[in-house]
Write an enzyme that holds these catalytic residues in place. Structure first.
Site, PDB file in Angstrom:
ATOM      1  N   HIS A 307       7.079   5.986  -2.737  1.00  0.00           N
ATOM      2  CA  HIS A 307       8.270   7.003  -2.573  1.00  0.00           C
ATOM      3  C   HIS A 307       7.846   8.471  -2.392  1.00  0.00           C
ATOM      4  CE1 HIS A 307      12.043   9.198  -3.375  1.00  0.00           C
ATOM      5  NE2 HIS A 307      12.545   8.086  -3.030  1.00  0.00           N
ATOM      6  N   ASP A 364      14.511  -0.239  -2.588  1.00  0.00           N
ATOM      7  CA  ASP A 364      14.555  -1.146  -1.477  1.00  0.00           C
ATOM      8  C   ASP A 364      14.156  -2.384  -2.040  1.00  0.00           C
ATOM      9  OD1 ASP A 364      16.442   0.460   0.004  1.00  0.00           O
ATOM     10  OD2 ASP A 364      14.632   1.552   0.865  1.00  0.00           O
TER      11      ASP A 364
HETATM   12  N1  ACO Z   1       1.680   0.672   1.092  1.00  0.00           N
HETATM   13  C1  ACO Z   1       0.214   0.876   1.031  1.00  0.00           C
HETATM   14  N2  ACO Z   1      -0.059   2.275   1.136  1.00  0.00           N
HETATM   15  C2  ACO Z   1       0.796   3.036   0.964  1.00  0.00           C
HETATM   16  C3  ACO Z   1       2.211   2.691   0.767  1.00  0.00           C
HETATM   17  C4  ACO Z   1       2.528   1.445   1.149  1.00  0.00           C
HETATM   18  N3  ACO Z   1       4.020   0.930   0.986  1.00  0.00           N
HETATM   19  N4  ACO Z   1       3.022   3.876   0.655  1.00  0.00           N
HETATM   20  C5  ACO Z   1       2.038   4.851   0.470  1.00  0.00           C
HETATM   21  N5  ACO Z   1       0.944   4.377   0.965  1.00  0.00           N
HETATM   22  C6  ACO Z   1      -0.419   5.254   0.759  1.00  0.00           C
HETATM   23  C7  ACO Z   1      -0.591   6.030   2.002  1.00  0.00           C
HETATM   24  O1  ACO Z   1      -1.450   5.258   2.958  1.00  0.00           O
HETATM   25  C8  ACO Z   1      -1.286   7.107   1.426  1.00  0.00           C
HETATM   26  O2  ACO Z   1      -2.763   6.454   1.346  1.00  0.00           O
HETATM   27  P1  ACO Z   1      -4.062   7.863   1.431  1.00  0.00           P
HETATM   28  O3  ACO Z   1      -3.934   8.768   0.441  1.00  0.00           O
HETATM   29  O4  ACO Z   1      -5.322   7.096   0.974  1.00  0.00           O
HETATM   30  O5  ACO Z   1      -4.069   8.302   2.742  1.00  0.00           O
HETATM   31  C9  ACO Z   1      -0.891   7.270   0.175  1.00  0.00           C
HETATM   32  O6  ACO Z   1      -0.392   6.112  -0.270  1.00  0.00           O
HETATM   33  C10 ACO Z   1       0.157   8.430   0.087  1.00  0.00           C
HETATM   34  O7  ACO Z   1       1.189   7.927   1.117  1.00  0.00           O
HETATM   35  P2  ACO Z   1       2.097   8.744   2.163  1.00  0.00           P
HETATM   36  O8  ACO Z   1       2.438   8.240   3.196  1.00  0.00           O
HETATM   37  O9  ACO Z   1       1.146  10.086   2.250  1.00  0.00           O
HETATM   38  O10 ACO Z   1       3.218   9.186   1.282  1.00  0.00           O
HETATM   39  P3  ACO Z   1       4.724   9.977   1.693  1.00  0.00           P
HETATM   40  O11 ACO Z   1       5.251  10.587   0.584  1.00  0.00           O
HETATM   41  O12 ACO Z   1       4.611  10.718   2.916  1.00  0.00           O
HETATM   42  O13 ACO Z   1       5.397   8.523   1.889  1.00  0.00           O
HETATM   43  C11 ACO Z   1       6.906   6.710   1.679  1.00  0.00           C
HETATM   44  C12 ACO Z   1       6.344   7.927   1.191  1.00  0.00           C
HETATM   45  C13 ACO Z   1       7.282   6.804   3.118  1.00  0.00           C
HETATM   46  C14 ACO Z   1       7.967   6.160   1.081  1.00  0.00           C
HETATM   47  C15 ACO Z   1       5.622   5.594   1.731  1.00  0.00           C
HETATM   48  O14 ACO Z   1       5.371   5.305   0.312  1.00  0.00           O
HETATM   49  C16 ACO Z   1       6.155   4.290   2.551  1.00  0.00           C
HETATM   50  O15 ACO Z   1       5.986   4.402   3.671  1.00  0.00           O
HETATM   51  N6  ACO Z   1       6.427   3.227   1.835  1.00  0.00           N
HETATM   52  C17 ACO Z   1       6.707   2.076   2.527  1.00  0.00           C
HETATM   53  C18 ACO Z   1       8.531   2.112   3.238  1.00  0.00           C
HETATM   54  C19 ACO Z   1       9.484   2.235   2.199  1.00  0.00           C
HETATM   55  O16 ACO Z   1       9.405   1.329   1.112  1.00  0.00           O
HETATM   56  N7  ACO Z   1      10.292   3.223   2.177  1.00  0.00           N
HETATM   57  C20 ACO Z   1      11.496   3.344   1.297  1.00  0.00           C
HETATM   58  C21 ACO Z   1      11.320   4.580   0.453  1.00  0.00           C
HETATM   59  S1  ACO Z   1      12.732   4.645  -0.501  1.00  0.00           S
HETATM   60  C22 ACO Z   1      14.095   5.226   0.501  1.00  0.00           C
HETATM   61  O17 ACO Z   1      13.833   6.011   1.281  1.00  0.00           O
HETATM   62  C23 ACO Z   1      15.297   4.813   0.065  1.00  0.00           C
END
Ligand code: ACO
Length: 428
Positions: A307, A364
């Site tokens: 998140h 979610d």
């Molecule tokens: N699975 C694997 N790796 C992940 C995940 C995941 N679900 N989420 C984040 N990471 C990793 C990224 O690859 C990144 O790694 P790095 O530092 O080695 O490059 C690090 O964790 C940080 O992730 P970001 O994408 O930079 O974080 P951001 O804050 O931009 O994204 C998000 C947040 C979009 C929610 C992300 O965690 C994600 O894509 N999750 C899966 C989708 C999801 O469940 N979305 C619902 C969110 S809740 C809502 O909107 C109601």
């Protein structure tokens, strides 16, 4: 208290005031930076560190896992409140009295009829249409059936627009589901509560009486409350920025629905269930999918994990996990998907990749399991999220308009070609 921030750019030093919120959050007010510094701006792709507004609606502390609506904790609201009470609280700032709530519900029911011509629009959609596309289009179409723009300085007009959308939106939600299920479009009943009415509109078959299952009703009430607002997320920021151009409430909401649809935001609930199904179909090897999620050359992400703001357990996920267990138990459903989800969660919570990045289950991760137990098709999951988020979007839109916020218009750093002459096509 420190009340100023200093910024040094080369020889020059600038001072900016600090703004402090009621929960001691601090922001540097940089609105004069560009004019003072002769053109320097801040850049922050994805707004990871940028406050877009001041807001008195929702407080969340991602480090501590705290979420409060208008000061009330999400745990207490999910346990004790009714969705319509929470909607009133979010929109108007205080919990309603019995009389206020009754009047609010009465006014909503009074506006719950959707123009019959809207059926023609639904008819034109193919049965394979995604219900989020239908919902966004129909919400936008409401502007055509309610063309007068709302004078936001008139309390009555503002209230009128709010009860109108609170009344009509559940009908559109139900119709989006009935379209994909091939059921005739219907209206609910003004004798039912708000949540019961939604269920009746969604599930009632034309040839039998629909009886409300109280377990399902309580679970839906809880889910809607948990989704009702989440401060400046992607869809809410969309609603605010569209509304900041003085586009109407329905048009702003329609844009918010489109923003919610994406799998990185509200669309994650559908993506989670599809992922869990795929893992189960592939023999339930959760370790294989954990490895894929960690592999930077593999686009797979563990949906429902991570998140932007929570770097601790999402408090909503904790409540939903317990609710999922309860609902499945109460309904006597044994869904193997729940076991896959729990196994994934356990592995992620003990895996350095997820621990180091503070990736926890989000709202979610478990919600789809409950929706499925209720008999809601997977494509409808994000629509259910939208139904819950409606009061939050309305509250944020109202706050933005009443606060006379300026039009949202970010700047950029241009990285394209500098000026060049035009060659005629024959010379290229
Ligand atoms: N699975 C694997 N790796 C992940 C995940 C995941 N679900 N989420 C984040 N990471 C990793 C990224 O690859 C990144 O790694 P790095 O530092 O080695 O490059 C690090 O964790 C940080 O992730 P970001 O994408 O930079 O974080 P951001 O804050 O931009 O994204 C998000 C947040 C979009 C929610 C992300 O965690 C994600 O894509 N999750 C899966 C989708 C999801 O469940 N979305 C619902 C969110 S809740 C809502 O909107 C109601």
């Amino acid at each position: 208290m420190i009340d100023k921030a200093k910024l040094q750019i080369g020889e020059n030093s600038y001072e900016f005031p600090l703004i402090e919120g009621t929960e001691n959050e601090i922001a540097i007010d940089i609105k004069t930076l560009r004019s003072l510094s002769n053109g320097v701006i801040t850049i922050d792709a994805g707004y990871k560190n940028t406050g877009a507004c001041k807001s008195a609606i929702t407080f969340l502390d991602g480090e501590k896992g705290i979420l409060r609506y208008r000061g009330y904790s999400i745990e207490e609201l999910a346990e004790k409140a009714d969705f319509l009470e929470v909607a009133y609280l979010l929109i108007f700032g205080e919990l309603p009295t019995k009389e206020e709530l009754a009047q609010f519900h009465l006014d909503i029911k009074d506006k719950a009829i959707v123009d019959d011509d809207v059926r023609k629009i639904i008819d034109a959609f193919p049965k394979t249409a995604h219900p989020m596309g239908i919902l966004s289009s129909l919400t936008s179409a409401l502007t055509a059936f309610n063309p007068t723009s709302v004078n936001v300085d008139s309390k009555e007009e503002m209230y009128g627009a709010i009860v109108k959308i609170m009344g009509k939106f559940p009908v559109l939600v139900a119709w989006a589901m009935r379209k994909i299920n091939g059921l005739p479009l219907n209206y609910g009943s003004n004798s039912l509560g708000y949540v019961e009415n939604v269920m009746s509109m969604m599930f009632a078959k034309p040839n039998e009486e629909y009886t409300i299952n109280p377990i399902v009703k309580d679970a839906l009430n809880k889910l809607l409350i948990l989704h009702a607002d989440h401060e400046q997320n992607c869809s809410t920021s969309t609603v605010r920025i569209v509304g900041s151009s003085h586009a109407g409430l329905f048009a702003s909401l329609s844009a918010g629905i489109s923003a919610l649809w994406g799998p990185l935001h509200g669309g994650a609930n559908q993506a989670v269930l599809e992922m869990l199904e795929a893992i189960k179909a592939d023999g339930g090897d959760t370790k294989k999918y954990m490895a894929k999620a960690k592999d930077k050359n593999d686009p797979f992400r563990l949906m429902g994990f991570g998140h932007r703001v929570y770097k601790n357990f999402d408090p909503r996920a904790k409540i939903i996990k317990v609710a999922a267990d309860q609902v499945l138990n109460d309904l006597g459903i044994n869904d193997p998907i729940l076991d896959v989800a729990k196994a994934l969660e356990q592995e992620a919570l003990n895996d350095p990749y997820f621990v180091d990045r503070k990736l926890y289950p989000n709202v979610d991760f478990y919600s789809g399991i409950i929706y499925r137990a209720m008999g809601i098709p997977v494509e409808m999951f994000t629509v259910m999220f939208a139904l819950g988020r409606l009061p939050g979007w309305i509250a944020q839109w109202r706050e933005m308009r009443l606060g006379k916020e300026p039009i949202g218009r970010p700047r950029q750093i241009y990285t394209g070609e500098t000026h060049r002459g035009f060659n005629n096509i024959s010379q290229r």
